[in-house]
Design a protein around this motif. Structure first.
Motif, PDB file in Angstrom:
ATOM      1  N   PHE A 132      40.681  42.361  51.272  1.00 25.97           N
ATOM      2  CA  PHE A 132      41.659  43.389  50.918  1.00 25.97           C
ATOM      3  C   PHE A 132      42.902  43.281  51.791  1.00 25.97           C
ATOM      4  CE2 PHE A 132      43.382  47.718  50.987  1.00 25.97           C
ATOM      5  CZ  PHE A 132      43.467  47.981  49.628  1.00 25.97           C
ATOM      6  N   ILE A 133      42.706  43.083  53.078  1.00 24.39           N
ATOM      7  CA  ILE A 133      43.830  42.941  54.006  1.00 24.39           C
ATOM      8  C   ILE A 133      44.594  41.647  53.714  1.00 24.39           C
ATOM      9  CG2 ILE A 133      44.425  42.533  56.434  1.00 24.39           C
ATOM     10  CD1 ILE A 133      42.074  44.498  57.089  1.00 24.39           C
ATOM     11  N   GLU A 134      43.859  40.565  53.499  1.00 24.36           N
ATOM     12  CA  GLU A 134      44.476  39.266  53.231  1.00 24.36           C
ATOM     13  C   GLU A 134      45.344  39.306  51.963  1.00 24.36           C
ATOM     14  OE1 GLU A 134      42.546  35.357  51.370  1.00 24.36           O
ATOM     15  OE2 GLU A 134      41.785  35.796  53.378  1.00 24.36           O
ATOM     16  N   GLN A 135      44.871  39.997  50.924  1.00 19.78           N
ATOM     17  CA  GLN A 135      45.608  40.060  49.659  1.00 19.78           C
ATOM     18  C   GLN A 135      46.493  41.299  49.559  1.00 19.78           C
ATOM     19  OE1 GLN A 135      41.951  38.023  47.183  1.00 19.78           O
ATOM     20  NE2 GLN A 135      43.215  39.468  46.091  1.00 19.78           N
ATOM     21  N   ARG A 136      46.602  42.045  50.630  1.00 20.97           N
ATOM     22  CA  ARG A 136      47.439  43.243  50.702  1.00 20.97           C
ATOM     23  C   ARG A 136      47.122  44.243  49.583  1.00 20.97           C
ATOM     24  NH1 ARG A 136      50.503  39.004  50.897  1.00 20.97           N
ATOM     25  NH2 ARG A 136      51.845  39.533  49.142  1.00 20.97           N
ATOM     26  N   GLY A 137      45.826  44.352  49.233  1.00 20.33           N
ATOM     27  CA  GLY A 137      45.386  45.324  48.238  1.00 20.33           C
ATOM     28  C   GLY A 137      45.825  45.020  46.824  1.00 20.33           C
ATOM     29  N   ARG A 138      46.013  43.736  46.521  1.00 17.99           N
ATOM     30  CA  ARG A 138      46.512  43.358  45.203  1.00 17.99           C
ATOM     31  C   ARG A 138      45.568  42.372  44.522  1.00 17.99           C
ATOM     32  NH1 ARG A 138      52.362  41.472  46.344  1.00 17.99           N
ATOM     33  NH2 ARG A 138      52.521  41.558  44.095  1.00 17.99           N
ATOM     34  N   CYS A 139      45.499  42.477  43.197  1.00 21.84           N
ATOM     35  CA  CYS A 139      44.728  41.525  42.406  1.00 21.84           C
ATOM     36  C   CYS A 139      45.357  40.146  42.547  1.00 21.84           C
ATOM     37  CB  CYS A 139      44.709  41.967  40.935  1.00 21.84           C
ATOM     38  SG  CYS A 139      43.984  40.749  39.813  1.00 21.84           S
ATOM     39  N   ARG A 140      44.546  39.149  42.745  1.00 19.27           N
ATOM     40  CA  ARG A 140      45.035  37.788  42.961  1.00 19.27           C
ATOM     41  C   ARG A 140      45.785  37.246  41.735  1.00 19.27           C
ATOM     42  NH1 ARG A 140      45.949  34.760  47.158  1.00 19.27           N
ATOM     43  NH2 ARG A 140      43.951  35.203  48.089  1.00 19.27           N
ATOM     44  N   TYR A 141      45.421  37.681  40.522  1.00 21.96           N
ATOM     45  CA  TYR A 141      46.039  37.125  39.317  1.00 21.96           C
ATOM     46  C   TYR A 141      47.193  37.955  38.772  1.00 21.96           C
ATOM     47  CZ  TYR A 141      42.119  33.850  39.123  1.00 21.96           C
ATOM     48  OH  TYR A 141      41.211  32.877  39.410  1.00 21.96           O
ATOM     49  N   CYS A 142      46.980  39.256  38.595  1.00 22.88           N
ATOM     50  CA  CYS A 142      48.054  40.054  37.980  1.00 22.88           C
ATOM     51  C   CYS A 142      48.960  40.698  39.014  1.00 22.88           C
ATOM     52  CB  CYS A 142      47.480  41.109  37.035  1.00 22.88           C
ATOM     53  SG  CYS A 142      46.623  42.469  37.840  1.00 22.88           S
ATOM     54  N   GLY A 143      48.513  40.808  40.268  1.00 22.06           N
ATOM     55  CA  GLY A 143      49.348  41.343  41.328  1.00 22.06           C
ATOM     56  C   GLY A 143      49.392  42.858  41.425  1.00 22.06           C
ATOM     57  N   ARG A 144      48.614  43.558  40.570  1.00 23.91           N
ATOM     58  CA  ARG A 144      48.620  45.025  40.650  1.00 23.91           C
ATOM     59  C   ARG A 144      48.016  45.486  41.967  1.00 23.91           C
ATOM     60  NH1 ARG A 144      45.814  47.546  35.553  1.00 23.91           N
ATOM     61  NH2 ARG A 144      44.376  45.885  36.020  1.00 23.91           N
ATOM     62  N   ASP A 200      45.073  26.931  34.979  1.00 25.58           N
ATOM     63  CA  ASP A 200      45.558  25.966  33.981  1.00 25.58           C
ATOM     64  C   ASP A 200      45.823  26.654  32.648  1.00 25.58           C
ATOM     65  OD1 ASP A 200      45.440  23.882  35.758  1.00 25.58           O
ATOM     66  OD2 ASP A 200      43.586  23.024  34.956  1.00 25.58           O
ATOM     67  N   ARG A 201      44.966  27.595  32.290  1.00 25.42           N
ATOM     68  CA  ARG A 201      45.120  28.291  31.009  1.00 25.42           C
ATOM     69  C   ARG A 201      46.306  29.261  31.033  1.00 25.42           C
ATOM     70  NH1 ARG A 201      40.443  31.676  27.787  1.00 25.42           N
ATOM     71  NH2 ARG A 201      41.681  32.080  25.932  1.00 25.42           N
ATOM     72  N   TYR A 202      46.504  29.945  32.158  1.00 26.14           N
ATOM     73  CA  TYR A 202      47.549  30.972  32.257  1.00 26.14           C
ATOM     74  C   TYR A 202      48.728  30.516  33.105  1.00 26.14           C
ATOM     75  CZ  TYR A 202      44.041  33.888  30.097  1.00 26.14           C
ATOM     76  OH  TYR A 202      43.126  34.400  29.218  1.00 26.14           O
ATOM     77  N   TRP A 203      49.016  29.222  33.119  1.00 28.31           N
ATOM     78  CA  TRP A 203      50.064  28.675  33.971  1.00 28.31           C
ATOM     79  C   TRP A 203      51.435  29.252  33.654  1.00 28.31           C
ATOM     80  CZ3 TRP A 203      54.169  26.000  31.951  1.00 28.31           C
ATOM     81  CH2 TRP A 203      54.045  25.576  30.621  1.00 28.31           C
ATOM     82  N   ARG A 204      51.663  29.683  32.429  1.00 28.95           N
ATOM     83  CA  ARG A 204      52.971  30.246  32.070  1.00 28.95           C
ATOM     84  C   ARG A 204      53.234  31.569  32.787  1.00 28.95           C
ATOM     85  NH1 ARG A 204      54.574  28.100  26.706  1.00 28.95           N
ATOM     86  NH2 ARG A 204      52.828  26.861  26.005  1.00 28.95           N
ATOM     87  N   LEU A 205      52.157  32.283  33.147  1.00 32.99           N
ATOM     88  CA  LEU A 205      52.308  33.594  33.767  1.00 32.99           C
ATOM     89  C   LEU A 205      52.214  33.569  35.290  1.00 32.99           C
ATOM     90  CD1 LEU A 205      50.011  35.692  31.383  1.00 32.99           C
ATOM     91  CD2 LEU A 205      52.478  35.368  31.242  1.00 32.99           C
ATOM     92  N   LEU A 206      51.370  32.703  35.830  1.00 32.38           N
ATOM     93  CA  LEU A 206      51.060  32.726  37.267  1.00 32.38           C
ATOM     94  C   LEU A 206      52.032  31.878  38.080  1.00 32.38           C
ATOM     95  CD1 LEU A 206      47.197  32.349  36.901  1.00 32.38           C
ATOM     96  CD2 LEU A 206      48.472  34.438  37.388  1.00 32.38           C
ATOM     97  N   PRO A 207      52.312  32.297  39.314  1.00 39.45           N
ATOM     98  CA  PRO A 207      53.192  31.497  40.180  1.00 39.45           C
ATOM     99  C   PRO A 207      52.597  30.106  40.437  1.00 39.45           C
ATOM    100  CG  PRO A 207      52.776  33.667  41.141  1.00 39.45           C
ATOM    101  CD  PRO A 207      51.863  33.527  39.972  1.00 39.45           C
ATOM    102  N   ALA A 208      53.428  29.097  40.434  1.00 39.84           N
ATOM    103  CA  ALA A 208      52.977  27.719  40.623  1.00 39.84           C
ATOM    104  C   ALA A 208      52.360  27.489  42.000  1.00 39.84           C
ATOM    105  CB  ALA A 208      54.137  26.756  40.411  1.00 39.84           C
TER     106      ALA A 208
END
Length: 166
Positions: free
Chosen positions: A26-38, A85-93
């Protein structure tokens, strides 16, 4: 029991992770979902294996990430790499956490537009067939037996008609 280097967790299999592991993620990801960032509370985020347990992924810290329920369900048995690979259009490279967050509707549209890899589809198909076979075995029958039943009834009817005519 096999134990990993972090002290106390089995190296393989499903486990209930101690609070210290969840808090560190939680601390490492600053309380955010790794994929959508919420941004969410610690209780709302789920611990996910980047390489799934069902595909022999381990419980080492490098294989863990926090995801919201929607992203975790969407990822399913895909590896982190397959998902990206599937969601590459949405996720940061650079595999960083998206900022600003990505709306779930965008993920839903991309899901409809793309297909899971053949590997993932094959694993899903195999799991479904195995579950279906287990279901029929518990009921004392198999799908093959059920397909044969109408044929056996037809044969018995034909035998009865032949006997009545002869």
């Amino acid at each position: 029991m096999e134990v990993d280097e972090s002290g106390g967790l089995p190296a393989r299999g499903r486990v209930v992770f101690p609070a210290r592991v969840r808090n560190a993620l939680f601390i490492e990801q600053r309380g955010r979902c790794r994929y959508c960032g919420r941004r969410m509370s610690n209780r709302q985020l789920e611990i996910d294996h980047k390489w799934p347990v069902s595909r022999n992924g381990g419980n080492e810290r490098a294989n863990l990430q926090l995801l919201c329920t929607a992203c975790n369900l969407r990822k399913g048995i895909q590896t982190d790499e397959e998902f990206r690979d599937r969601y590459w259009r949405l996720l940061p490279a650079d595999e960083s956490i998206p900022d600003p967050p990505i709306e779930q509707e965008e993920f839903a549209a991309e899901t409809r537009r793309t297909r899971a890899s053949p590997t993932v589809r094959g694993i899903c198909r195999k799991r479904f067939e195995t579950a279906r076979q287990r279901h029929w075995t518990q009921r004392g029958a198999s799908p093959a037996t059920l397909w044969m039943l109408p044929a056996m009834v037809l044969v018995l009817l034909l035998v009865a008609v032949v006997r009545s005519c002869g």
